[in-house]
Each structure stands twice: as structure tokens, then as C-alpha cells.
Design an enzyme around this catalytic site. Structure first.
Site, PDB file in Angstrom:
ATOM      1  N   ARG A  70      28.715  35.590  27.613  1.00 32.81           N
ATOM      2  CA  ARG A  70      29.948  34.790  27.762  1.00 32.81           C
ATOM      3  C   ARG A  70      29.809  33.873  28.971  1.00 32.81           C
ATOM      4  NH1 ARG A  70      34.164  34.502  25.254  1.00 32.81           N
ATOM      5  NH2 ARG A  70      33.553  36.203  23.880  1.00 32.81           N
ATOM      6  N   ARG A  77      38.617  36.877  39.180  1.00 31.01           N
ATOM      7  CA  ARG A  77      39.838  37.459  38.631  1.00 31.01           C
ATOM      8  C   ARG A  77      40.871  37.677  39.731  1.00 31.01           C
ATOM      9  NH1 ARG A  77      37.196  41.850  34.434  1.00 31.01           N
ATOM     10  NH2 ARG A  77      35.129  40.909  34.330  1.00 31.01           N
ATOM     11  N   ASP A  87      42.953  42.760  36.501  1.00 30.82           N
ATOM     12  CA  ASP A  87      41.506  42.753  36.307  1.00 30.82           C
ATOM     13  C   ASP A  87      41.088  41.965  35.081  1.00 30.82           C
ATOM     14  OD1 ASP A  87      40.962  44.238  38.562  1.00 30.82           O
ATOM     15  OD2 ASP A  87      41.153  46.151  37.525  1.00 30.82           O
ATOM     16  N   ASN A  88      42.042  41.644  34.214  1.00 32.01           N
ATOM     17  CA  ASN A  88      41.746  40.874  33.008  1.00 32.01           C
ATOM     18  C   ASN A  88      42.410  39.508  33.038  1.00 32.01           C
ATOM     19  OD1 ASN A  88      40.162  42.875  31.722  1.00 32.01           O
ATOM     20  ND2 ASN A  88      42.001  43.980  31.128  1.00 32.01           N
ATOM     21  N   ASP A 102      39.217  38.450  28.262  1.00 30.02           N
ATOM     22  CA  ASP A 102      38.954  39.823  27.827  1.00 30.02           C
ATOM     23  C   ASP A 102      39.286  39.963  26.348  1.00 30.02           C
ATOM     24  OD1 ASP A 102      38.295  42.576  28.106  1.00 30.02           O
ATOM     25  OD2 ASP A 102      40.423  43.031  28.101  1.00 30.02           O
TER      26      ASP A 102
END
Length: 267
Positions: free
Chosen positions: A95, A102, A197-198, A207
């Protein structure tokens, strides 16, 4: 690394989001392992959801239209857990993104600053000169350079104007996260686990784990049993606001530190 089934789904989904004009990371490649496998939970033929029908006596007091609405809501909200383990081939999706910084990264570095301040309450040195503060500031500059170089980095780096750069970063992050979550609503996308965190600082979908698109509208639609109402479809803008609030609180040590320094210099 994940099972091939999930890797293909993730690859196609992120490319679909790109062409739907939703900010997203991109899938560059997908490589399948010829030998590596994993055991993953899945659904057997016996795993069938038992839902009431239109003639269920528990629905007798409702009109036919109300019964249809109730059954649609139950179908959207009720799901069984996987009941078997199957062996699946593994794959790896590469990716790409301008950066993968983040909100959770800023939260981590800001917590280190707070911990350092608590441990050195007797120190006479400025809070802007501690090792943890320096790391937080470096992360801020890195995010500015990678995500918004023309508006957050180049105008301020020569003067080391971290105060202005951090404020500019927050403005861009605010617009990016708000635009991304509104686009999710526009295309019927549920991210499923939209915590700090996403959440990329720039507001870019990253994510592709417990995600999905709605077939039929439900305000709390989610593809993961662990999403809860707080990550349900129409609550995603609220989750985005919570992530942005976390980013603000994490960058505040920089803003407060250099604001205090400016006040001391002027006096």
C-alpha cells in the site's frame, strides 16, 4: 500479510474508493505466497441466521410496512460469528501513500512529553528543549513535509516557526478528516474501526480491515461485530471529530510551548 481473500478484497476496495473520489491510500501490488498459509475463522453451511418472518406472532401488533422495517433492521444488525477454521493461502498487499502518519502516532509522542514533564517537574530547562518534545516536534515537521509541503512546511521551516506550522497542520487535518468522513457517508462506506490508530493525519482512508458498503441503509451499519455503535455508519463523523480532538490535544504541547516562549521573549 493476510489471507489471499482479504488481500484481494482490500486491493479492489481501495481502488474503488479512489475512483469514487474518496481520499484513500492506494494498492500498488499484491503478491501471493506459494507455501505460506493461515488458519482463519469462517462460516460453515450450518451457520444460518434465524430471523422472524412477516407472520411471526411477535410482530402481529405492527402494520405490514412496520414489520418490513423491523425485519430489515434485524437483518442489518443481526450477525452470527464464524464457527469453523479453514486453511487459506497468504498474500501481501503493498500500500502506498504520501505518508502513513496517524493521529495515534502524535498521541504516543505527546504522551511521552507529558510523562517527561511529570518526571522533571524540578527541572529549570524549557519544556521545548526536552528530548521527548524534540521528537514530537520532529514528527510534526515530518507530517507537514510529507502531507502539505507547500502550505505547512516550506513557508515556515527556514525560520523554524513550529508554532505556525503546527497550526497550519491542524487546519489541513481538520478539513481532510471532515471531508473523508463525509465522503464515506456519501458512498455508503463503513470503515468499522475508526480509532486514532486507524486515522491518518491528512484524512485518507487507510485501514481496509472490517470495512464494507451498505446494501440497505441502517444508521449503525458496520461489518465487524466489535464496531459497536460508536463506529456505526452515521457515527463515523463523530469518530472523526474525536480523532481530530485527539490530534489537537497531542499538538498542543508544541503550540503552548512556543506560545510561552514568544510571550517571554516579548516581555
Amino acid at each position: 500479510r493476510e489471507v489471499l481473500r482479504s488481500s484481494i478484497r482490500e486491493f479492489l476496495a481501495s481502488e474503488a474508493m479512489h475512483h469514487l473520489h474518496v481520499a484513500t491510500t492506494r494498492a500498488l501490488s499484491l503478491v501471493v505466497s506459494p507455501v505460506d498459509t493461515s488458519r482463519r475463522p469462517w462460516y460453515s453451511d450450518r451457520n444460518i441466521r434465524e430471523l422472524p418472518d412477516m407472520d411471526d406472532p411477535r410482530l402481529a401488533r405492527y402494520t405490514p410496512d412496520q414489520r418490513k422495517t423491523i425485519l430489515r433492521q434485524l437483518a442489518a444488525q443481526t450477525r452470527n460469528d464464524p464457527d469453523v477454521l479453514i486453511e487459506e493461502p497468504n498474500a501481501m498487499t503493498c500500500r502506498i501513500s504520501a505518508s502513513f502518519v496517524r493521529v495515534g502516532h502524535f498521541d504516543l509522542f505527546a504522551r511521552r512529553v507529558m510523562r517527561e514533564e511529570q518526571q522533571e517537574t524540578t527541572s529549570t530547562s524549557s519544556s521545548t528543549h526536552t528530548p521527548a518534545f524534540g521528537e514530537l516536534e520532529e514528527l510534526m515537521w515530518h507530517a507537514c513535509y510529507r502531507e502539505f509541503p507547500d502550505t505547512c512546511y516550506h513557508p515556515f521551516i527556514s525560520q523554524k516557526d513550529a508554532l505556525s506550522a503546527s497550526k497550519a497542520l491542524l487546519e489541513h487535518a481538520m478539513m481532510g478528516i471532515a471531508t473523508m468522513t463525509s465522503d464515506w457517508i456519501r458512498v455508503g462506506f463503513s470503515q468499522g474501526n475508526f480509532n486514532a490508530d486507524n486515522c491518518l493525519v491528512a484524512g485518507r482512508t487507510m485501514d481496509y480491515g472490517p470495512f464494507g458498503w451498505m446494501d440497505e441503509y441502517h444508521p449503525l451499519f458496520a461489518k465487524w461485530t466489535g464496531s459497536g455503535e460508536h463506529f456505526g455508519f452515521m457515527n463515523q463523523p463523530n469518530a472523526g471529530f474525536a480523532n481530530f480532538a485527539m490530534l489537537v490535544s497531542s499538538i498542543m504541547p508544541i503550540i503552548e510551548g512556543y506560545s510561552s516562549s514568544s510571550s517571554s521573549s516579548s516581555s
